[in-house]
Write a protein that holds these residues in place. Structure first.
Motif, PDB file in Angstrom:
ATOM      1  N   GLU A  72      14.080 -60.912 -53.059  1.00 34.02           N
ATOM      2  CA  GLU A  72      13.256 -59.690 -53.118  1.00 34.02           C
ATOM      3  C   GLU A  72      14.066 -58.461 -52.728  1.00 34.02           C
ATOM      4  OE1 GLU A  72       8.804 -61.569 -52.587  1.00 34.02           O
ATOM      5  OE2 GLU A  72       9.654 -60.506 -50.869  1.00 34.02           O
ATOM      6  N   GLU A  73      14.949 -58.605 -51.738  1.00 32.70           N
ATOM      7  CA  GLU A  73      15.778 -57.451 -51.346  1.00 32.70           C
ATOM      8  C   GLU A  73      16.677 -57.031 -52.511  1.00 32.70           C
ATOM      9  OE1 GLU A  73      14.472 -56.358 -48.951  1.00 32.70           O
ATOM     10  OE2 GLU A  73      14.490 -57.543 -47.124  1.00 32.70           O
ATOM     11  N   ALA A  74      17.146 -58.022 -53.276  1.00 30.34           N
ATOM     12  CA  ALA A  74      17.987 -57.700 -54.436  1.00 30.34           C
ATOM     13  C   ALA A  74      17.170 -56.916 -55.469  1.00 30.34           C
ATOM     14  CB  ALA A  74      18.549 -58.974 -55.057  1.00 30.34           C
ATOM     15  N   LEU A  85      13.514 -53.704 -37.180  1.00 31.92           N
ATOM     16  CA  LEU A  85      13.960 -52.826 -38.270  1.00 31.92           C
ATOM     17  C   LEU A  85      13.046 -52.893 -39.495  1.00 31.92           C
ATOM     18  CD1 LEU A  85      17.778 -53.509 -37.830  1.00 31.92           C
ATOM     19  CD2 LEU A  85      16.466 -51.552 -36.977  1.00 31.92           C
ATOM     20  N   GLU A  86      12.696 -54.090 -39.933  1.00 30.57           N
ATOM     21  CA  GLU A  86      11.819 -54.169 -41.106  1.00 30.57           C
ATOM     22  C   GLU A  86      10.406 -53.708 -40.756  1.00 30.57           C
ATOM     23  OE1 GLU A  86      12.951 -58.279 -42.612  1.00 30.57           O
ATOM     24  OE2 GLU A  86      13.193 -57.066 -44.416  1.00 30.57           O
ATOM     25  N   ALA A  87       9.961 -53.986 -39.528  1.00 31.02           N
ATOM     26  CA  ALA A  87       8.640 -53.495 -39.101  1.00 31.02           C
ATOM     27  C   ALA A  87       8.637 -51.965 -39.063  1.00 31.02           C
ATOM     28  CB  ALA A  87       8.272 -54.074 -37.732  1.00 31.02           C
ATOM     29  N   GLU A 109       5.985 -55.897 -50.446  1.00 29.41           N
ATOM     30  CA  GLU A 109       6.765 -57.120 -50.227  1.00 29.41           C
ATOM     31  C   GLU A 109       7.367 -57.186 -48.827  1.00 29.41           C
ATOM     32  OE1 GLU A 109       7.677 -58.021 -54.913  1.00 29.41           O
ATOM     33  OE2 GLU A 109       9.364 -57.412 -53.656  1.00 29.41           O
ATOM     34  N   GLU A 110       7.618 -56.023 -48.226  1.00 35.72           N
ATOM     35  CA  GLU A 110       8.198 -56.027 -46.879  1.00 35.72           C
ATOM     36  C   GLU A 110       7.224 -56.581 -45.835  1.00 35.72           C
ATOM     37  OE1 GLU A 110      11.260 -55.625 -45.924  1.00 35.72           O
ATOM     38  OE2 GLU A 110      11.976 -55.084 -47.909  1.00 35.72           O
ATOM     39  N   VAL A 111       5.926 -56.483 -46.110  1.00 37.40           N
ATOM     40  CA  VAL A 111       4.939 -57.058 -45.183  1.00 37.40           C
ATOM     41  C   VAL A 111       5.230 -58.550 -44.992  1.00 37.40           C
ATOM     42  CG1 VAL A 111       2.493 -57.629 -44.866  1.00 37.40           C
ATOM     43  CG2 VAL A 111       3.133 -55.352 -45.686  1.00 37.40           C
ATOM     44  N   ALA A 112       5.559 -59.230 -46.102  1.00 31.05           N
ATOM     45  CA  ALA A 112       5.831 -60.671 -46.035  1.00 31.05           C
ATOM     46  C   ALA A 112       7.142 -60.969 -45.299  1.00 31.05           C
ATOM     47  CB  ALA A 112       5.866 -61.260 -47.439  1.00 31.05           C
ATOM     48  N   HIS A 113       8.084 -60.015 -45.332  1.00 32.38           N
ATOM     49  CA  HIS A 113       9.344 -60.236 -44.604  1.00 32.38           C
ATOM     50  C   HIS A 113       9.095 -60.183 -43.098  1.00 32.38           C
ATOM     51  CE1 HIS A 113      11.679 -58.601 -48.351  1.00 32.38           C
ATOM     52  NE2 HIS A 113      10.837 -59.562 -48.635  1.00 32.38           N
ATOM     53  N   VAL A 114       8.266 -59.210 -42.691  1.00 33.56           N
ATOM     54  CA  VAL A 114       7.910 -59.130 -41.266  1.00 33.56           C
ATOM     55  C   VAL A 114       7.119 -60.384 -40.869  1.00 33.56           C
ATOM     56  CG1 VAL A 114       6.630 -57.811 -39.518  1.00 33.56           C
ATOM     57  CG2 VAL A 114       7.950 -56.596 -41.288  1.00 33.56           C
TER      58      VAL A 114
HETATM   59 FE   LIG Z   1      12.853 -56.838 -46.233  1.00 37.36          FE
END
Ligand SMILES: [Fe+2]
Ligand SMILES: [Fe+2]
Length: 201
Positions: free
Chosen positions: A57-59, A107-109, A140-145
């Motif tokens: 996802e980051e890519a 950081l992602e939060a 998508e960042e919500v899922a990373h946190v």
């Molecule tokens: Fe992320």
């Protein structure tokens, strides 16, 4: 960089998109780094699958932003960029809990906290394509946190540590700048990241 001056008010937008592309590029490396660096940590297969998914996802996020930069006449690499994310990675290279506390859970939060304002800024410039890119990233960042929180709790349980106390201690040790309110409570809640972790650290 004289050419950029011709963009007038869009120079700020290019700088913003460039800074975000740089963060996403680092995020790709960080996601692969956590899978490889902690390969011997006796973690479930799902841990590695989660971070490989994050890397993919980051890519995509990087590609979205690099495309926007090019559509606006810029490109990634045209501007200088800071090394803060990689410094955070180096500082937490020997401890999975520290890495999870600092990268996804600080950081992602923090990304969740500041992205809505950036989206509004781009909306005011009628840049609907950049708005769409940031909305995808934000979702998508919500899922990373969430993945960070899940594995942080998992590792704390394995070590018999209290997750909230441990997080606060690691933030004090590894993220000396401290946490910056206001926090995006709604998005953090959606990620399952409870306020008890980050309020009044
Ligand atoms: Fe992320
Ligand atoms: Fe991202």
């Amino acid at each position: 960089m004289p050419k950029r001056r011709n963009f007038g008010s869009s120079a700020g937008r290019l700088a913003l998109l460039h800074a975000l592309a740089h963060i996403e590029l680092n995020a790709i490396d960080l996601a692969w780094d956590i899978t490889a660096r902690f390969a011997g940590a006796d973690l479930p297969r799902k841990f590695y699958d989660d971070w490989v998914g994050v890397a993919a996802e980051e890519a995509e996020h990087f590609a979205l932003l690099a495309d926007r930069l090019e559509m606006l006449g810029g490109c990634y690499g045209a501007l200088p960029a800071h090394d803060g994310l990689w410094e955070a990675a180096a500082a937490t290279a020997t401890d999975l809990l520290a890495r999870l506390a600092v990268v996804p859970l600080v950081l992602e939060a923090r990304g969740l906290d500041v992205t809505p304002e950036m989206i509004e800024k781009l909306r005011r410039q009628d840049d609907s394509a950049s708005v769409a890119a940031l909305e995808t990233i934000y979702r998508e960042e919500v899922a990373h946190v969430a993945a960070g929180e899940r594995w942080f709790r998992f590792e704390c349980a394995r070590r018999g540590l209290d997750p909230v106390e441990t997080y606060r201690e690691l933030v004090r040790r590894y993220h000396r700048g401290g946490l910056k309110p206001p926090f995006n409570r709604a998005a953090r809640d959606k990620a399952g990241f409870a306020a008890a972790f980050y309020e009044n650290v």
